[in-house]
Design a protein around this motif. Structure first.
Motif, short mmCIF file in Angstrom:
data_model
loop_
_atom_site.label_atom_id
_atom_site.label_comp_id
_atom_site.label_asym_id
_atom_site.label_seq_id
_atom_site.Cartn_x
_atom_site.Cartn_y
_atom_site.Cartn_z
N LEU A 114 0.96 -1.21 -0.16
CA LEU A 114 0.17 0.05 -0.19
C LEU A 114 0.90 1.33 0.02
O LEU A 114 0.63 2.08 -0.70
N ASP A 115 2.09 1.25 0.93
CA ASP A 115 3.04 2.49 0.87
C ASP A 115 4.11 1.86 1.37
O ASP A 115 4.31 0.58 1.80
N GLY A 116 4.95 2.86 1.73
CA GLY A 116 6.32 2.28 1.96
C GLY A 116 6.45 1.70 3.66
O GLY A 116 7.47 1.16 3.86
N SER A 117 5.36 1.58 4.18
CA SER A 117 5.19 0.94 5.57
C SER A 117 3.81 0.18 5.84
O SER A 117 3.84 -0.34 6.87
N THR A 118 3.26 -0.04 4.77
CA THR A 118 1.83 -0.82 4.91
C THR A 118 2.03 -1.84 3.85
O THR A 118 1.99 -1.56 2.72
N ILE A 119 1.22 -2.96 4.22
CA ILE A 119 1.24 -4.11 3.26
C ILE A 119 -0.19 -4.91 3.56
O ILE A 119 -0.82 -4.71 4.44
N ALA A 133 7.64 5.55 7.58
CA ALA A 133 8.11 5.99 6.15
C ALA A 133 7.25 7.09 5.60
O ALA A 133 6.33 7.34 6.23
N PRO A 134 7.79 7.65 4.61
CA PRO A 134 7.13 8.85 4.12
C PRO A 134 5.49 8.45 3.62
O PRO A 134 5.32 7.38 2.93
N SER A 135 4.67 9.49 3.85
CA SER A 135 3.36 9.06 3.50
C SER A 135 3.09 9.41 2.00
O SER A 135 3.67 10.30 1.26
N ARG A 145 5.32 13.23 -0.49
CA ARG A 145 4.68 12.10 -1.50
C ARG A 145 5.59 11.59 -2.62
O ARG A 145 5.54 10.26 -2.81
N SER A 146 6.60 12.24 -3.01
CA SER A 146 7.55 11.67 -4.06
C SER A 146 8.24 10.49 -3.22
O SER A 146 8.46 9.48 -3.74
N ARG A 147 8.58 11.07 -2.06
CA ARG A 147 9.63 10.00 -1.20
C ARG A 147 9.04 8.73 -0.71
O ARG A 147 9.37 7.45 -0.70
N GLY A 148 7.56 9.07 -0.59
CA GLY A 148 6.64 7.97 -0.20
C GLY A 148 6.64 7.02 -1.30
O GLY A 148 6.60 5.68 -1.20
N GLY A 149 6.41 7.53 -2.64
CA GLY A 149 6.51 6.31 -3.92
C GLY A 149 7.49 5.80 -4.04
O GLY A 149 7.40 4.44 -4.15
N ASP A 150 8.72 6.53 -3.65
CA ASP A 150 10.09 5.75 -3.82
C ASP A 150 10.02 4.49 -2.67
O ASP A 150 10.55 3.33 -3.21
N ALA A 151 9.81 4.84 -1.59
CA ALA A 151 9.65 3.94 -0.66
C ALA A 151 8.72 2.55 -0.76
O ALA A 151 9.07 1.68 -0.53
#
Length: 213
Positions: A114-119, A133-135, A145-151
């Motif tokens: 789902l994001d850099g810290s959620t699955i 992790a970045p949201s 937001r950009s860093r969150g996409g990378d994570a």
């Protein structure tokens, strides 16, 4: 006449002497009979219920002897301090390992990121409890937001490197709304901490922090 009188005296004396000898043995016969009767009585005697003060004393002694046994049973049923501590600590929930392919959560509804810290894992929403992790959806700025996409993309790549397993985190404060906090593991190492080392996340400090500026 004198001779007859002498014979009568001798016969009378003999009778009295015999009577004295017979009377002297009679009490020995009675004593022997009493001893034999006593022995036969003791051989056939069986103890009956005690009465009076003797029965009360016996019952009191039995109660005192039984009391320590009851106290010992109570002591054995009481948990030790170590057992009480173990009962208070819940067993960690360990989800089944997964070695399949991971996706980004769009049309995929399980085993996806789902994001850099959620699955999504085994039908539930899981947060990597040891990282921040970045949201993406709740980003406070474009940089976050950009860093969150990378994570997010990097987490998917790491998950696809091999099988993983999840262990429930002890602190529920590490979770976000609707997500159960777990430590994602591979080979005894935290995948979240790998994201931290690579610069895609930070160690969890108790709350989400801004990635702007």
């Amino acid at each position: 006449m004198a001779k007859k009188t002498t014979r009568r005296k001798k016969a009378s004396g003999a009778k009295r002497s015999g009577a004295r000898r017979g009377g002297g043995m009679a009490h020995w016969y009675l004593l022997g009979a009493a001893l034999v009767g006593g022995i036969l009585y003791m051989d056939n005697w069986t103890p009956g219920p005690e009465k009076g003060a003797a029965a009360i004393r016996t019952a009191s002694i039995e109660r005192r002897e039984k009391k320590p046994a009851r106290e010992t049973a109570l002591v054995r049923t009481m948990p030790t301090p170590a057992e009480r501590v173990e009962q208070k600590v819940p067993a960690a929930e360990k989800l089944p390992p997964f070695a399949g392919k991971w996706f980004i959560c769009t049309t995929q509804t399980d085993y996806c990121v789902l994001d850099g810290s959620t699955i999504l894992y085994a039908g539930r929403k899981v947060r990597l409890a040891d990282i921040d992790a970045p949201s993406i959806s709740d980003a406070r700025c474009d940089a976050e937001r950009s860093r969150g996409g990378d994570a997010k993309l990097r987490l998917r790549e790491i998950l696809n490197e091999g099988d993983v397993s999840l262990v429930a985190a002890r602190s529920r404060a590490a979770g976000k709304a609707g997500a159960a906090p777990h430590i994602v593991m591979r080979g005894g190492q935290s995948i979240g901490q790998r994201l931290v080392r690579e610069g895609f996340a930070r160690p969890w400090a108790g709350r989400h922090q801004s990635w702007c500026g």
